[in-house]
Structure formats: C-alpha cells, structure tokens
Design a protein around this motif. Structure first.
Motif, PDB file in Angstrom:
ATOM      1  N   PRO A 117      33.124  43.696  36.113  1.00  0.00           N
ATOM      2  CA  PRO A 117      33.389  44.105  34.723  1.00  0.00           C
ATOM      3  C   PRO A 117      32.369  43.544  33.746  1.00  0.00           C
ATOM      4  CG  PRO A 117      35.335  43.147  35.784  1.00  0.00           C
ATOM      5  CD  PRO A 117      34.160  42.820  36.635  1.00  0.00           C
ATOM      6  N   ASP A 118      32.221  44.224  32.630  1.00  0.00           N
ATOM      7  CA  ASP A 118      31.403  43.734  31.522  1.00  0.00           C
ATOM      8  C   ASP A 118      32.317  42.948  30.587  1.00  0.00           C
ATOM      9  OD1 ASP A 118      29.327  43.276  29.794  1.00  0.00           O
ATOM     10  OD2 ASP A 118      28.815  45.395  29.514  1.00  0.00           O
ATOM     11  N   VAL A 119      31.733  42.265  29.647  1.00  0.00           N
ATOM     12  CA  VAL A 119      32.504  41.507  28.660  1.00  0.00           C
ATOM     13  C   VAL A 119      33.451  42.454  27.923  1.00  0.00           C
ATOM     14  CG1 VAL A 119      32.363  40.140  26.541  1.00  0.00           C
ATOM     15  CG2 VAL A 119      30.701  39.780  28.386  1.00  0.00           C
ATOM     16  N   GLY A 120      34.730  42.072  27.845  1.00  0.00           N
ATOM     17  CA  GLY A 120      35.727  42.882  27.168  1.00  0.00           C
ATOM     18  C   GLY A 120      36.397  43.919  28.042  1.00  0.00           C
ATOM     19  N   GLU A 121      35.900  44.120  29.275  1.00  0.00           N
ATOM     20  CA  GLU A 121      36.512  45.078  30.193  1.00  0.00           C
ATOM     21  C   GLU A 121      37.576  44.409  31.058  1.00  0.00           C
ATOM     22  OE1 GLU A 121      33.068  48.436  31.072  1.00  0.00           O
ATOM     23  OE2 GLU A 121      33.339  46.785  32.477  1.00  0.00           O
ATOM     24  N   THR A 122      38.472  45.223  31.583  1.00  0.00           N
ATOM     25  CA  THR A 122      39.476  44.762  32.530  1.00  0.00           C
ATOM     26  C   THR A 122      39.285  45.475  33.861  1.00  0.00           C
ATOM     27  OG1 THR A 122      41.103  46.479  32.019  1.00  0.00           O
ATOM     28  CG2 THR A 122      41.107  44.508  30.608  1.00  0.00           C
ATOM     29  N   VAL A 123      39.830  44.886  34.904  1.00  0.00           N
ATOM     30  CA  VAL A 123      39.810  45.556  36.205  1.00  0.00           C
ATOM     31  C   VAL A 123      40.622  46.847  36.134  1.00  0.00           C
ATOM     32  CG1 VAL A 123      40.506  45.364  38.622  1.00  0.00           C
ATOM     33  CG2 VAL A 123      39.456  43.415  37.479  1.00  0.00           C
ATOM     34  N   PHE A 124      41.691  46.835  35.354  1.00  0.00           N
ATOM     35  CA  PHE A 124      42.516  48.034  35.211  1.00  0.00           C
ATOM     36  C   PHE A 124      41.678  49.213  34.697  1.00  0.00           C
ATOM     37  CE2 PHE A 124      45.089  50.829  32.508  1.00  0.00           C
ATOM     38  CZ  PHE A 124      46.035  51.252  33.426  1.00  0.00           C
ATOM     39  N   GLU A 125      40.844  48.974  33.698  1.00  0.00           N
ATOM     40  CA  GLU A 125      40.002  50.044  33.157  1.00  0.00           C
ATOM     41  C   GLU A 125      39.079  50.608  34.226  1.00  0.00           C
ATOM     42  OE1 GLU A 125      37.990  49.039  29.407  1.00  0.00           O
ATOM     43  OE2 GLU A 125      39.414  47.402  29.212  1.00  0.00           O
ATOM     44  N   LEU A 126      38.471  49.722  35.007  1.00  0.00           N
ATOM     45  CA  LEU A 126      37.532  50.169  36.028  1.00  0.00           C
ATOM     46  C   LEU A 126      38.254  50.846  37.189  1.00  0.00           C
ATOM     47  CD1 LEU A 126      35.162  47.054  36.107  1.00  0.00           C
ATOM     48  CD2 LEU A 126      34.807  49.232  34.913  1.00  0.00           C
ATOM     49  N   GLY A 178      49.007  40.097  40.357  1.00  0.00           N
ATOM     50  CA  GLY A 178      49.609  39.995  39.040  1.00  0.00           C
ATOM     51  C   GLY A 178      48.945  40.866  37.992  1.00  0.00           C
ATOM     52  N   LEU A 179      49.752  41.457  37.137  1.00  0.00           N
ATOM     53  CA  LEU A 179      49.193  42.237  36.028  1.00  0.00           C
ATOM     54  C   LEU A 179      48.382  41.346  35.097  1.00  0.00           C
ATOM     55  CD1 LEU A 179      52.198  44.585  35.154  1.00  0.00           C
ATOM     56  CD2 LEU A 179      50.175  45.088  36.557  1.00  0.00           C
ATOM     57  N   GLY A 180      48.640  40.036  35.108  1.00  0.00           N
ATOM     58  CA  GLY A 180      47.842  39.098  34.331  1.00  0.00           C
ATOM     59  C   GLY A 180      46.424  38.971  34.838  1.00  0.00           C
ATOM     60  N   ALA A 181      46.192  39.392  36.067  1.00  0.00           N
ATOM     61  CA  ALA A 181      44.832  39.458  36.612  1.00  0.00           C
ATOM     62  C   ALA A 181      44.226  40.836  36.376  1.00  0.00           C
ATOM     63  CB  ALA A 181      44.863  39.142  38.106  1.00  0.00           C
ATOM     64  N   VAL A 182      45.039  41.859  36.578  1.00  0.00           N
ATOM     65  CA  VAL A 182      44.555  43.243  36.475  1.00  0.00           C
ATOM     66  C   VAL A 182      44.167  43.598  35.041  1.00  0.00           C
ATOM     67  CG1 VAL A 182      45.157  45.662  36.894  1.00  0.00           C
ATOM     68  CG2 VAL A 182      46.071  43.874  38.375  1.00  0.00           C
ATOM     69  N   GLN A 183      44.934  43.100  34.078  1.00  0.00           N
ATOM     70  CA  GLN A 183      44.765  43.540  32.686  1.00  0.00           C
ATOM     71  C   GLN A 183      44.005  42.537  31.815  1.00  0.00           C
ATOM     72  OE1 GLN A 183      48.902  44.257  31.654  1.00  0.00           O
ATOM     73  NE2 GLN A 183      48.867  46.313  32.538  1.00  0.00           N
ATOM     74  N   ALA A 184      43.546  41.444  32.381  1.00  0.00           N
ATOM     75  CA  ALA A 184      42.829  40.431  31.592  1.00  0.00           C
ATOM     76  C   ALA A 184      41.397  40.874  31.332  1.00  0.00           C
ATOM     77  CB  ALA A 184      42.837  39.098  32.328  1.00  0.00           C
ATOM     78  N   LYS A 185      40.929  40.621  30.117  1.00  0.00           N
ATOM     79  CA  LYS A 185      39.560  40.988  29.748  1.00  0.00           C
ATOM     80  C   LYS A 185      38.574  39.887  30.150  1.00  0.00           C
ATOM     81  CE  LYS A 185      40.791  43.938  25.818  1.00  0.00           C
ATOM     82  NZ  LYS A 185      40.604  44.191  24.371  1.00  0.00           N
ATOM     83  N   ILE A 186      37.427  40.333  30.620  1.00  0.00           N
ATOM     84  CA  ILE A 186      36.361  39.394  30.973  1.00  0.00           C
ATOM     85  C   ILE A 186      35.754  38.811  29.694  1.00  0.00           C
ATOM     86  CG2 ILE A 186      34.004  39.266  31.903  1.00  0.00           C
ATOM     87  CD1 ILE A 186      36.010  39.303  34.111  1.00  0.00           C
ATOM     88  N   ALA A 187      35.594  37.492  29.680  1.00  0.00           N
ATOM     89  CA  ALA A 187      35.022  36.822  28.504  1.00  0.00           C
ATOM     90  C   ALA A 187      33.512  36.640  28.623  1.00  0.00           C
ATOM     91  CB  ALA A 187      35.691  35.460  28.305  1.00  0.00           C
TER      92      ALA A 187
END
Length: 252
Positions: A117-126, A178-187
């Motif tokens: 992921p890029d900064v601000g992206e989540t695994v869910f988006e990808l 966990g959804l806390g991993a899937v939906q977290a944004k990369i800093a």
C-alpha cells in the motif's frame, strides 16, 4: 623480535580473528513476515534453505488482529537481528513490511504475492480493486470483527499446487484476520526509499496478478514472475529463497 612486540602482535591477531565474520556466515539477516489466515510455520521450507546457506533468519509471528500490532511485532524481530536486514513479506505481510520497513536497519524489501500500500491506503482498498476476469478471494462475511476464507474453498483458492493434506489442514487451522488490520491506513511506505523485489504469482486466486503487477510497478520493483498459487513459499520454496538471496547480495 622482542618478546613484548610478539605479545602485542599476538593480541592484535587474536582480536582480529574474534571480530572476523565466521566462514560461510552472511553479512545480512533475513526477517520473514507471514500474511493473513496462516501462521509463521509456512516459512519452514524457505527458512531451511536460507539457514543452510548461512543466513541468520528470523521469523515474525503476526497476531493479524491490527496492522499496528503486526508492525510492532515485526519491529521487535528486526531489533533482534544481528546484521542489516532484508525484510520479506507474503500477502498481507507486504502491508506490514511496507510500514515496518522504514526502520533504518532494513536495507531492502521483498514482496511475495503481496500488498504494497501507499501512504493513506488500506489493504481493503487494494483487495477490492476491480480485476475483471480474475477470481477474488472466497472470504466469508465478517464475524465479530474478523475475516476467514471459506474452508471448503481454501485449498483451491490459496494453494492448489501444494499437497492437499497440507492445504486441508491450513483451511482448518486458519488464523482469523482482524478488520483492524484490513482497514488500517498505512502511515509510511518504505518502498518509496528502499530497493524492492517482487515475486508475482501468475496463478494466484487470492491477490489477483493484475493487482500485484500494479503494486510492483508502482513501487519500481524488480519483478520476478512465477507460475504459482498464492502460497508460493510452500509451492516453490527454492525460487523464493533464490529471490531473497539475490536481494540479500544486493543489500550488502
């Protein structure tokens, strides 16, 4: 030669010998980071090859509950490495190394069928990026904040080119994601500043090959394609080890 001079010479020789690298020992360490639904035991075939070849290899056991928890677990293992690190991530583990790889001890990154992921992206988006003509991962609906792969479809989706007894066990022993991993944004995105290698699995039914290609190209990675399922570290451990060792040589 005077005795005192001989003593000094002997002391210098012993000090030099004690600080020299052990013959066959490699000048970099390798840290392996697993992805979702599985644990670190899937690295064993690759671990065996790399350690046989003289590398210090450390393996992260991610909880896969939150992204930050997995990043912290990875940073703790990086800190234990005795040499500069080549950081390797499979699948969701790619998101983990993207952030943990900003550690100054990390020299290069290796992505295996992975998200980057890029900064601000989540695994869910990808993971939900449109990929016409390519199958998506057969996930069950979220339950209590976690995801699982449909056990009946796991072997065919995750690792059809791995022994069926192994994949049936993997399906039964899944680690909830966990959804806390899937939906977290990369800093932070380490691939912006460090060398990247990417193994693209062309028969992947979990992370579509077109998504992998997009991510690898964006990261300006050295791309190696292989006709493999998602579980490339189990299906093709020799080729995976070869890519990691190539990155390790370049990271010296």
């Amino acid at each position: 030669m005077k005795p005192i001079a001989l003593g000094v010479l002997l002391a210098m020789t012993l000090a030099s010998a004690s600080s020299a690298q052990t013959p066959g020992e490699k000048p970099v360490s390798i840290v392996l980071v697993h992805g979702a639904f599985v644990d670190a035991s899937g690295w064993k075939p690759v671990y065996d090859i790399l350690t046989r070849d003289g590398y210090e290899v450390l393996v992260v056991q991610n909880p896969t509950v939150t992204l930050q928890g997995d990043v912290e677990a990875t940073r703790q293992v990086i800190a234990r490495a005795t040499k500069p690190v080549v950081l390797v991530g499979h699948s969701y583990g790619g998101a983990v190394i993207t952030e943990a790889g900003t550690d100054p001890k990390v020299r290069s990154l290796v992505y295996l069928a992975a998200f980057a992921p890029d900064v601000g992206e989540t695994v869910f988006e990808l993971a939900t990026r449109p990929t016409p003509g390519e199958p998506g991962a057969p996930l069950l609906p979220p339950s209590d904040g976690f995801l699982l792969v449909d056990p009946a479809k796991f072997p065919a989706a995750f690792a059809p080119d791995v022994d069926s007894a192994t994949t049936r066990f993997m399906a039964a022993s899944q680690v909830p994601w966990g959804l806390g991993a899937v939906q977290a944004k990369i800093a932070k995105a380490a691939w912006k500043d460090k060398p990247v290698s990417f193994m693209l699995t062309t028969r992947d039914h979990m992370v579509p090959p077109s998504t992998q290609r997009f991510l690898a190209t964006r990261a300006k990675a050295k791309i190696v394609e292989i006709q493999s399922s998602h579980a490339v570290m189990l299906a093709h451990p020799s080729e995976v080890a070869e890519l990691i060792e190539s990155a390790a040589v370049e990271a010296r």
